[in-house]
Scaffold this motif. Structure first.
Motif, PDB file in Angstrom:
ATOM      1  N   HIS A  91      -6.509  12.119  10.042  1.00 20.77           N
ATOM      2  CA  HIS A  91      -7.832  11.698   9.583  1.00 20.77           C
ATOM      3  C   HIS A  91      -8.008  12.169   8.149  1.00 20.77           C
ATOM      4  N   VAL A  92      -8.356  11.273   7.261  1.00 21.29           N
ATOM      5  CA  VAL A  92      -8.444  11.606   5.836  1.00 21.29           C
ATOM      6  C   VAL A  92      -9.864  12.034   5.498  1.00 21.29           C
ATOM      7  N   ASP A  93     -10.023  13.300   5.122  1.00 23.17           N
ATOM      8  CA  ASP A  93     -11.335  13.809   4.725  1.00 23.17           C
ATOM      9  C   ASP A  93     -11.257  14.622   3.436  1.00 23.17           C
ATOM     10  N   SER A  94     -10.182  14.418   2.678  1.00 23.67           N
ATOM     11  CA  SER A  94     -10.059  15.088   1.385  1.00 23.67           C
ATOM     12  C   SER A  94      -9.209  14.229   0.461  1.00 23.67           C
ATOM     13  N   TYR A  95      -9.355  14.488  -0.820  1.00 24.43           N
ATOM     14  CA  TYR A  95      -8.576  13.764  -1.823  1.00 24.43           C
ATOM     15  C   TYR A  95      -7.090  14.039  -1.643  1.00 24.43           C
ATOM     16  N   ALA A  96      -6.739  15.289  -1.322  1.00 25.14           N
ATOM     17  CA  ALA A  96      -5.326  15.634  -1.135  1.00 25.14           C
ATOM     18  C   ALA A  96      -4.716  14.837   0.014  1.00 25.14           C
ATOM     19  N   LYS A  97      -5.442  14.698   1.111  1.00 23.56           N
ATOM     20  CA  LYS A  97      -4.932  13.907   2.233  1.00 23.56           C
ATOM     21  C   LYS A  97      -4.823  12.430   1.863  1.00 23.56           C
ATOM     22  N   ALA A  98      -5.792  11.944   1.108  1.00 23.33           N
ATOM     23  CA  ALA A  98      -5.722  10.550   0.677  1.00 23.33           C
ATOM     24  C   ALA A  98      -4.474  10.308  -0.160  1.00 23.33           C
ATOM     25  N   MET A  99      -4.183  11.220  -1.082  1.00 28.50           N
ATOM     26  CA  MET A  99      -3.032  11.071  -1.957  1.00 28.50           C
ATOM     27  C   MET A  99      -1.718  11.231  -1.207  1.00 28.50           C
ATOM     28  N   ALA A 100      -1.766  11.867  -0.035  1.00 24.96           N
ATOM     29  CA  ALA A 100      -0.554  12.040   0.774  1.00 24.96           C
ATOM     30  C   ALA A 100      -0.236  10.809   1.617  1.00 24.96           C
ATOM     31  N   SER A 101      -1.101   9.806   1.589  1.00 26.29           N
ATOM     32  CA  SER A 101      -0.861   8.582   2.349  1.00 26.29           C
ATOM     33  C   SER A 101       0.302   7.799   1.730  1.00 26.29           C
ATOM     34  N   ASP A 102       0.879   6.891   2.507  1.00 28.23           N
ATOM     35  CA  ASP A 102       2.057   6.135   2.089  1.00 28.23           C
ATOM     36  C   ASP A 102       1.618   4.917   1.271  1.00 28.23           C
ATOM     37  N   ALA A 103       1.562   5.095  -0.041  1.00 24.41           N
ATOM     38  CA  ALA A 103       1.113   4.013  -0.928  1.00 24.41           C
ATOM     39  C   ALA A 103       2.114   2.861  -0.955  1.00 24.41           C
ATOM     40  N   ALA A 104       3.401   3.165  -0.794  1.00 29.95           N
ATOM     41  CA  ALA A 104       4.407   2.103  -0.797  1.00 29.95           C
ATOM     42  C   ALA A 104       4.222   1.188   0.409  1.00 29.95           C
ATOM     43  N   MET A 105       3.895   1.771   1.561  1.00 26.16           N
ATOM     44  CA  MET A 105       3.662   0.951   2.742  1.00 26.16           C
ATOM     45  C   MET A 105       2.391   0.120   2.575  1.00 26.16           C
ATOM     46  N   PHE A 106       1.379   0.711   1.927  1.00 26.61           N
ATOM     47  CA  PHE A 106       0.166  -0.072   1.666  1.00 26.61           C
ATOM     48  C   PHE A 106       0.479  -1.287   0.813  1.00 26.61           C
ATOM     49  N   LYS A 107       1.322  -1.131  -0.197  1.00 29.66           N
ATOM     50  CA  LYS A 107       1.674  -2.272  -1.052  1.00 29.66           C
ATOM     51  C   LYS A 107       2.251  -3.414  -0.212  1.00 29.66           C
ATOM     52  N   ARG A 108       3.153  -3.077   0.704  1.00 32.03           N
ATOM     53  CA  ARG A 108       3.756  -4.101   1.556  1.00 32.03           C
ATOM     54  C   ARG A 108       2.688  -4.726   2.467  1.00 32.03           C
ATOM     55  N   PHE A 109       1.793  -3.894   2.975  1.00 33.80           N
ATOM     56  CA  PHE A 109       0.721  -4.391   3.820  1.00 33.80           C
ATOM     57  C   PHE A 109      -0.200  -5.317   3.032  1.00 33.80           C
ATOM     58  N   PHE A 110      -0.555  -4.908   1.827  1.00 30.90           N
ATOM     59  CA  PHE A 110      -1.443  -5.708   0.986  1.00 30.90           C
ATOM     60  C   PHE A 110      -0.867  -7.112   0.772  1.00 30.90           C
ATOM     61  N   HIS A 111       0.391  -7.183   0.388  1.00 33.45           N
ATOM     62  CA  HIS A 111       0.977  -8.486   0.086  1.00 33.45           C
ATOM     63  C   HIS A 111       1.185  -9.312   1.356  1.00 33.45           C
ATOM     64  N   GLY A 112       1.486  -8.651   2.483  1.00 31.00           N
ATOM     65  CA  GLY A 112       1.588  -9.378   3.735  1.00 31.00           C
ATOM     66  C   GLY A 112       0.264  -9.984   4.141  1.00 31.00           C
ATOM     67  N   MET A 113      -0.815  -9.238   3.938  1.00 30.09           N
ATOM     68  CA  MET A 113      -2.148  -9.747   4.260  1.00 30.09           C
ATOM     69  C   MET A 113      -2.559 -10.846   3.294  1.00 30.09           C
ATOM     70  N   LEU A 114      -2.251 -10.672   2.024  1.00 29.30           N
ATOM     71  CA  LEU A 114      -2.598 -11.688   1.026  1.00 29.30           C
ATOM     72  C   LEU A 114      -1.899 -13.009   1.348  1.00 29.30           C
ATOM     73  N   ALA A 115      -0.625 -12.925   1.744  1.00 27.83           N
ATOM     74  CA  ALA A 115       0.124 -14.130   2.096  1.00 27.83           C
ATOM     75  C   ALA A 115      -0.470 -14.819   3.320  1.00 27.83           C
ATOM     76  N   ARG A 116      -1.193 -14.068   4.137  1.00 27.54           N
ATOM     77  CA  ARG A 116      -1.822 -14.627   5.336  1.00 27.54           C
ATOM     78  C   ARG A 116      -3.297 -14.932   5.122  1.00 27.54           C
ATOM     79  N   GLY A 117      -3.728 -14.918   3.844  1.00 25.45           N
ATOM     80  CA  GLY A 117      -5.083 -15.347   3.521  1.00 25.45           C
ATOM     81  C   GLY A 117      -6.151 -14.286   3.680  1.00 25.45           C
ATOM     82  N   VAL A 118      -5.787 -13.008   3.537  1.00 28.06           N
ATOM     83  CA  VAL A 118      -6.762 -11.916   3.612  1.00 28.06           C
ATOM     84  C   VAL A 118      -6.658 -11.097   2.333  1.00 28.06           C
ATOM     85  N   TYR A 119      -7.761 -10.959   1.633  1.00 29.57           N
ATOM     86  CA  TYR A 119      -7.784 -10.217   0.375  1.00 29.57           C
ATOM     87  C   TYR A 119      -8.421  -8.858   0.575  1.00 29.57           C
ATOM     88  N   LEU A 120      -7.611  -7.820   0.439  1.00 32.76           N
ATOM     89  CA  LEU A 120      -8.064  -6.432   0.452  1.00 32.76           C
ATOM     90  C   LEU A 120      -8.044  -5.898  -0.972  1.00 32.76           C
TER      91      LEU A 120
END
Length: 426
Positions: free
Chosen positions: A363-392
Motif C-alpha cells: 500500500h503506497v502512503d509515502s513518496y518513497a514507496k511511490a518511487m519504489a513502484s515499477d515504472a517500467a511495468m507501468f509504461k508497458r501497461f500504459f501503452h497496452g491500455m492506450l492500444a485498447r482505447g483507454v487513456y491513462l
C-alpha cells in the motif's frame, strides 16, 4: 504518416519538446502523444479518429465529463456579451460567494488565472502577513512552476532544498524546506528547529503528483496543530481535490480548517482559472484592501466565471459525490482483481473522484514507496491500455480522475482492457 505523427513533427519544430506542458510529451512512458480533435462525456477522439475512454479529464477539471451541455451553454451565453471587460462583472461576485459558501474556511477569495498563480499568491500572503521568509513543502507535492516550489529534498528530511530546475536561484531555494509526506516525527522536528522562521506550510492534502497518496490518520491534524503552535500559515493546495473528493474539498473530508486554500480545475469547468482565499484578516491584506500586491488582467473574466459556476452547480446536485466515488471504487476494485489474476504486483489508492495505480505490492502512503513502484511495468501497461482505447495519465506518478459521465459500460470496458493488458505484460 498519421495525422498525429505529422502534427507532432510540426510541433517539435516550434514548441519546446513539441508541447505546451511537459507531461503531454509522453517522455515518461515513451512514444509520441496523440492530438485530440474533440471530446464528449468520458471520451476523447484523436485527429486520426481513434476514440479513448479518458481518465485524465484535462488533468482534473472535467468532473462532469467533457463538453457538458450546461457548461457549454453557459460559456456561449457569456461570450454573447463579450470575452473580457477589464472591469468587475457580476459573475465574479457570484463565484466568490459560491466558493465561500461551499468551503467555510474561505471567508474572502481572490480569483486568478491558474493554479500556479494561486499558490504563488498564497505564499506571498503568508510571507507578508507573518514577516517571515521560509516556507515548507512536501516531497511529491506539486504546486505549479513557481520558483519557490521547484525544489527537491536533499539527503534528509531537514536538508535545505536545492533548485530542481535551472533558472531557480539557490538563495531563493534556500528559503524552501522540504518534508516527507505522512512522516509525523520529521514534521515535528523541523518545526522545533525552524518554526519561528516559517511563514507558511503548503500541502496537497491528497498528494496528486506522486500518483495519489492519501494522508495517514491524524497527519493533517498534526500539521494543523504545528502551524497553530508556531504561528505558521497552513495552506491547503486544493487545486486537484477541491470539489472533487467532497463538495467542500479535502478539508471537509478530513475535518481540517486551513488558513488559506488554493483552487483551480473544477472551478473553471475547463477554462483557465485559479483562486486563493481564506481567513478574512489574511485576505484583507491583499491589494487594494492591504499592502500585499497581486493583480491579473484576466482574473475573474466573465467566460471563465460562467464555465466555473455551471461546473459548481453540477457538483452540488444531490448524491453527486456518492455516485462519483462509487464509480472510482468500481474501477479500482476491478483493476486490482485483474492484476491479482495476472499475478502482478499492483495496488491502488482512491478518494472521491481521484485514484492512483501502482505496480507495487505494498500500500503506497509515502513518496518513497511511490518511487519504489515499477515504472517500467507501468509504461508497458500504459501503452497496452492506450492500444485498447483507454487513456491513462502518461506518467507513473500522476493521479487519475473519474467523471460522473463514465458509465458502468465504460468502467467494465476499462477493466476488460486491463485484464488483457496485464496478462500480456505479466
Amino acid at each position: 504518416m498519421t495525422r498525429n505523427a505529422d502534427l507532432f513533427a510540426r510541433a517539435r519544430h516550434r514548441l519546446p519538446g513539441g508541447v505546451n506542458s511537459p507531461v503531454r510529451a509522453f517522455r515518461s512512458v515513451g512514444g509520441e502523444p496523440f492530438f485530440t480533435a474533440r471530446a464528449e462525456g468520458p471520451y476523447l477522439w484523436d485527429v486520426d479518429g481513434q476514440r479513448y475512454i479518458d481518465y485524465v479529464g484535462s488533468w482534473g477539471p472535467m468532473i462532469a465529463g467533457h463538453n457538458h451541455p450546461a457548461i457549454r451553454e453557459a460559456v456561449a451565453r457569456a461570450i454573447g456579451n463579450g470575452l473580457s471587460f477589464g472591469t468587475p462583472c457580476e459573475a465574479e461576485v457570484t463565484m466568490a460567494e459560491t466558493i465561500c459558501r461551499l468551503v467555510p474556511s474561505v471567508e474572502v477569495v481572490r480569483m486568478v488565472n491558474s493554479g500556479t498563480e494561486a499558490t504563488m499568491s498564497a505564499i506571498r500572503v503568508a510571507r507578508g502577513a507573518t514577516g517571515r521568509s521560509r516556507i515548507v513543502k512536501f516531497e511529491g507535492c506539486y504546486h505549479g512552476h513557481g520558483d519557490a516550489f521547484l525544489v527537491k529534498a536533499g539527503s534528509g528530511a531537514l536538508t535545505f532544498g536545492l533548485p530542481d530546475s535551472p533558472g531557480v536561484p539557490k538563495p531563493l531555494a534556500d528559503l524552501t524546506l522540504t518534508l516527507p509526506f505522512n512522516d509525523f516525527e520529521a514534521a515535528t522536528t523541523l518545526f522545533e528547529r525552524h518554526g519561528d522562521e516559517i511563514a507558511g506550510l503548503i500541502v496537497e492534502p491528497v498528494v496528486g503528483n506522486a500518483n495519489c497518496i492519501l494522508p495517514r490518520d491524524g497527519y493533517l491534524q498534526h500539521l494543523r496543530e504545528l502551524c497553530t503552535r508556531y504561528g505558521t500559515i497552513l495552506i491547503f493546495d486544493e487545486v486537484m481535490t477541491g470539489f472533487r473528493v467532497a463538495l467542500g474539498g479535502a478539508q471537509e473530508r478530513f475535518g481540517i480548517r486551513p488558513d488559506l486554500t488554493t483552487f483551480g480545475k473544477v472551478i473553471g469547468g475547463g477554462m483557465p482559472v485559479g483562486a486563493y482565499g481564506g481567513r478574512r484578516d489574511l485576505m484583507e491584506q491583499v491589494a487594494p484592501a492591504g499592502p500585499i500586491y497581486q493583480a491579473g488582467t484576466l482574473s475573474g473574466n466573465p467566460v471563465a466565471m460562467a464555465a466555473g459556476l455551471a461546473s459548481l452547480a453540477l457538483v452540488q446536485e444531490p448524491g453527486f459525490h456518492a455516485r462519483l466515488e462509487a464509480k472510482t471504487i468500481a474501477l479500482t476494485d476491478g483493476l486490482q482483481a485483474a492484476a491479482d489474476e495476472a499475478g502482478l504486483p499492483f495496488s491502488t489508492t482512491r478518494i472521491g473522484g481521484m485514484f492512483g495505480l501502482y505496480f507495487n505490492r505494498d500500500h503506497v502512503d509515502s513518496y518513497a514507496k511511490a518511487m519504489a513502484s515499477d515504472a517500467a511495468m507501468f509504461k508497458r501497461f500504459f501503452h497496452g491500455m492506450l492500444a485498447r482505447g483507454v487513456y491513462l495519465a502518461p506518467s507513473a506518478f500522476e493521479a487519475g480522475f473519474m467523471s460522473i459521465a463514465h458509465a458502468d459500460a465504460d468502467i467494465s470496458a476499462t477493466i476488460d482492457a486491463a485484464r488483457e493488458t496485464m496478462r500480456e505484460i505479466g
